[in-house]
Design a protein around this motif. Structure first.
Motif, PDB file in Angstrom:
ATOM      1  N   LEU A 215       8.524 -27.660  87.717  1.00  0.00           N
ATOM      2  CA  LEU A 215       9.174 -29.056  87.278  1.00  0.00           C
ATOM      3  C   LEU A 215      10.595 -29.150  86.499  1.00  0.00           C
ATOM      4  CD1 LEU A 215       6.174 -30.905  86.284  1.00  0.00           C
ATOM      5  CD2 LEU A 215       7.198 -30.837  88.665  1.00  0.00           C
ATOM      6  N   ARG A 216      10.578 -27.884  85.431  1.00  0.00           N
ATOM      7  CA  ARG A 216      11.847 -27.853  84.874  1.00  0.00           C
ATOM      8  C   ARG A 216      11.623 -26.653  83.794  1.00  0.00           C
ATOM      9  NH1 ARG A 216      11.069 -31.890  79.315  1.00  0.00           N
ATOM     10  NH2 ARG A 216       8.653 -31.837  79.353  1.00  0.00           N
ATOM     11  N   ALA A 217      12.375 -26.472  83.339  1.00  0.00           N
ATOM     12  CA  ALA A 217      12.728 -25.131  82.075  1.00  0.00           C
ATOM     13  C   ALA A 217      12.818 -25.897  80.854  1.00  0.00           C
ATOM     14  CB  ALA A 217      14.123 -24.404  82.262  1.00  0.00           C
ATOM     15  N   LEU A 218      11.941 -25.608  80.100  1.00  0.00           N
ATOM     16  CA  LEU A 218      11.619 -26.143  78.771  1.00  0.00           C
ATOM     17  C   LEU A 218      12.723 -25.395  77.850  1.00  0.00           C
ATOM     18  CD1 LEU A 218       7.964 -26.642  78.998  1.00  0.00           C
ATOM     19  CD2 LEU A 218       9.679 -28.546  78.674  1.00  0.00           C
ATOM     20  N   GLY A 222      17.012 -25.723  71.873  1.00  0.00           N
ATOM     21  CA  GLY A 222      18.109 -25.678  72.703  1.00  0.00           C
ATOM     22  C   GLY A 222      18.188 -24.616  73.431  1.00  0.00           C
ATOM     23  N   TYR A 223      17.721 -23.398  73.212  1.00  0.00           N
ATOM     24  CA  TYR A 223      17.744 -22.137  74.089  1.00  0.00           C
ATOM     25  C   TYR A 223      16.759 -22.226  75.181  1.00  0.00           C
ATOM     26  CZ  TYR A 223      20.008 -19.854  70.038  1.00  0.00           C
ATOM     27  OH  TYR A 223      20.785 -19.583  68.989  1.00  0.00           O
ATOM     28  N   ASP A 224      17.367 -22.047  76.349  1.00  0.00           N
ATOM     29  CA  ASP A 224      16.287 -21.961  77.775  1.00  0.00           C
ATOM     30  C   ASP A 224      15.833 -20.555  77.869  1.00  0.00           C
ATOM     31  OD1 ASP A 224      18.646 -20.633  78.925  1.00  0.00           O
ATOM     32  OD2 ASP A 224      18.979 -22.072  80.272  1.00  0.00           O
ATOM     33  N   PRO A 227      17.075 -15.247  81.670  1.00  0.00           N
ATOM     34  CA  PRO A 227      16.320 -15.594  82.824  1.00  0.00           C
ATOM     35  C   PRO A 227      14.927 -15.544  82.528  1.00  0.00           C
ATOM     36  CG  PRO A 227      16.839 -12.997  82.811  1.00  0.00           C
ATOM     37  CD  PRO A 227      17.644 -13.994  81.443  1.00  0.00           C
ATOM     38  N   HIS A 228      14.114 -15.393  81.315  1.00  0.00           N
ATOM     39  CA  HIS A 228      13.022 -15.478  81.318  1.00  0.00           C
ATOM     40  C   HIS A 228      12.149 -16.881  81.299  1.00  0.00           C
ATOM     41  CE1 HIS A 228       9.402 -13.638  79.424  1.00  0.00           C
ATOM     42  NE2 HIS A 228       9.365 -14.593  78.404  1.00  0.00           N
ATOM     43  N   GLY A 229      12.801 -17.631  80.582  1.00  0.00           N
ATOM     44  CA  GLY A 229      12.287 -19.214  80.739  1.00  0.00           C
ATOM     45  C   GLY A 229      10.816 -19.439  80.261  1.00  0.00           C
ATOM     46  N   HIS A 230      10.756 -20.615  79.877  1.00  0.00           N
ATOM     47  CA  HIS A 230       9.511 -21.270  79.716  1.00  0.00           C
ATOM     48  C   HIS A 230       9.498 -22.715  80.473  1.00  0.00           C
ATOM     49  CE1 HIS A 230       9.954 -18.725  76.247  1.00  0.00           C
ATOM     50  NE2 HIS A 230      11.113 -19.220  75.913  1.00  0.00           N
ATOM     51  N   SER A 375      17.035 -15.430  67.061  1.00  0.00           N
ATOM     52  CA  SER A 375      16.180 -14.745  66.429  1.00  0.00           C
ATOM     53  C   SER A 375      15.144 -15.675  65.843  1.00  0.00           C
ATOM     54  CB  SER A 375      16.445 -13.649  65.543  1.00  0.00           C
ATOM     55  OG  SER A 375      15.246 -12.841  65.037  1.00  0.00           O
ATOM     56  N   TYR A 376      15.846 -16.711  65.045  1.00  0.00           N
ATOM     57  CA  TYR A 376      14.859 -17.506  64.392  1.00  0.00           C
ATOM     58  C   TYR A 376      14.378 -18.437  65.266  1.00  0.00           C
ATOM     59  CZ  TYR A 376      13.583 -21.441  61.110  1.00  0.00           C
ATOM     60  OH  TYR A 376      12.641 -22.159  60.641  1.00  0.00           O
ATOM     61  N   ALA A 377      14.919 -19.024  66.249  1.00  0.00           N
ATOM     62  CA  ALA A 377      14.377 -19.781  67.679  1.00  0.00           C
ATOM     63  C   ALA A 377      13.133 -19.353  68.013  1.00  0.00           C
ATOM     64  CB  ALA A 377      15.513 -20.259  68.507  1.00  0.00           C
TER      65      ALA A 377
END
Length: 410
Positions: A215-218, A222-224, A227-230, A375-377
């Motif tokens: 459905l979408r990349a979360l 603010g980081y998507d 190319p790993h993606g959630h 890194s923090y995110a």
């Protein structure tokens, strides 16, 4: 408990540190540049070509699949205690673990297949994962329920003849954005009427199965993470053969506990490496910046923060090594308190140190000129991933209270 490195680990550690100096650190800028080129061309979800020659070098240098102990298919795999200092080094650059085929969620999925998969499942899925030919994702968390309590999971896995039919919605399915992601391990309910912890099962779902829809990349702060993606994924009447079920109906919680123990400690090992990198950047920064007539390194507030950072890292490292030692010697179930402790301690520790490092860098700290913001995110999200802090603290407290239950009061 003896946490000294064996000669074998010392040699691997030296080889890995040299690999970072020669290949990983010099590639950090190029890594981000390739992602930006792909994004500008309209498709950030492309495998990074930069990594492929690095992976080949890692294989050639015997730095491949070090995470998987006691596997005939990966005889180079180390014990948890042996792997800890190596995983820590890999954590110094957030994308580096993939170079050594030691990145989440693949490591957890490979351990799941190794422990609980049939020989046919291992041949079909584990072997190409170990070879680095495919990637995988783990689909557990759901948007409509509090997934910190896994008994809330609503995704249904219903037997229909020689197949299972799966319906549900999952999200924060890390790794599912990668076009090489070929396999999902899905957790859902096969029998909602069974005892609470025997309702759930895990099943292998090929990513291209009919009815699977991304459905979408979360985003995470603010980081998507392309190319790993959630990804958020809808599973609608997804039909897979019955032999794709792992271990048997009602065994999902058992598998989850076996999977999450190693996965959690690997996260913690890498988190310590990220904290070390942040402290290094902090120390370099405060020695090079002058404010109000003197270097930041001469101001006592930074002495306090640097000292606290070193103490916090050493404490977390020792606790991680203890947990790894216990997992190797008495098993994950007996070590569940130590696993819960390090999962609560390590990300909180690293978040604080990275935050101080960001502060030392001023505006540059929250930019992408340094790896601190990213890194923090990533590490802040670990206080939710594999169970939130509150769940781990609850486990620790219950075990502690049980220790004193029934004892006479003084």
């Amino acid at each position: 408990m003896d946490f000294s490195f064996t000669p074998k680990v010392e040699e691997l550690r030296a080889r890995l540190l040299a690999f970072f100096d020669e290949f990983i650190y010099p590639s950090e800028a190029a890594y981000h540049e390739e992602i930006q080129r792909n994004r500008a061309a309209g498709n950030p979800w492309l495998p990074l070509q930069l990594l492929e020659p690095l992976k080949q070098r890692a294989r050639e240098q015997g730095l491949w699949n070090l995470f998987l102990p006691r596997s005939e298919r990966a005889p180079q795999g180390l014990s948890n205690l042996e792997y800890a200092p190596l995983s820590e080094i890999m954590g110094r650059v957030y994308w580096a673990a993939e170079v050594f085929n030691c990145s989440a969620p693949d490591t957890g999925n490979m351990e799941t297949l190794e422990r609980y998969g049939s020989e046919a499942q291992k041949t079909q899925w584990l072997e190409p994962l170990l070879a680095g030919d495919i990637r995988s994702a783990f689909l557990m968390t759901e948007p409509s329920v509090a997934s910190s309590d896994a008994t809330n999971i609503e995704c249904s896995i219903r037997r229909d003849g020689d197949s299972y039919v799966i319906n549900g919605r999952k999200w924060f399915s890390s790794g599912a954005g990668d076009p090489r992601c070929t396999l999902y391990i899905v957790m859902g309910k096969t029998d909602p009427a069974a005892a609470t912890h025997q309702q759930q099962s895990m099943i292998l779902v090929p990513a291209q199965t009919s009815g699977v829809r991304t459905l979408r990349a979360l985003t995470v702060f603010g980081y998507d993470d392309a190319p790993h993606g959630h990804m958020e994924i809808d599973l609608h009447d997804v039909r897979v053969p019955a032999d794709h079920l792992l271990l048997g109906e009602g065994r999902g919680f058992e598998i989850a506990q076996g999977r999450l123990g190693p996965g959690r400690i690997h996260h913690c090992m890498r988190t310590i490496g990220a904290a070390e990198r942040a402290l290094e950047l902090l120390c370099r920064r405060v020695q090079s910046r002058v404010a109000f007539g003197k270097r930041l390194a001469e101001q006592s507030v930074w002495h306090e923060r640097i000292a606290q950072s070193r103490c916090m890292i050493e404490q977390a490292r020792l606790l991680t090594l203890k947990a790894a030692y216990m997992m190797d010697t008495v098993g994950n179930k007996v070590a569940r308190r130590e696993i819960a402790m390090i999962k609560a301690v390590a990300p909180t520790m690293a978040c604080q140190i990275i935050d101080w490092a960001i502060q030392a860098h001023g505006g540059a700290g929250v930019s992408d000129d340094f790896p601190l913001a990213g890194s923090y995110a990533g590490i802040r999200s670990l206080r939710l991933a594999d169970g939130p802090d509150e769940v781990h603290n609850g486990t620790i407290a219950r075990l502690e209270l049980a220790h004193y239950a029934g004892q006479a009061h003084g």
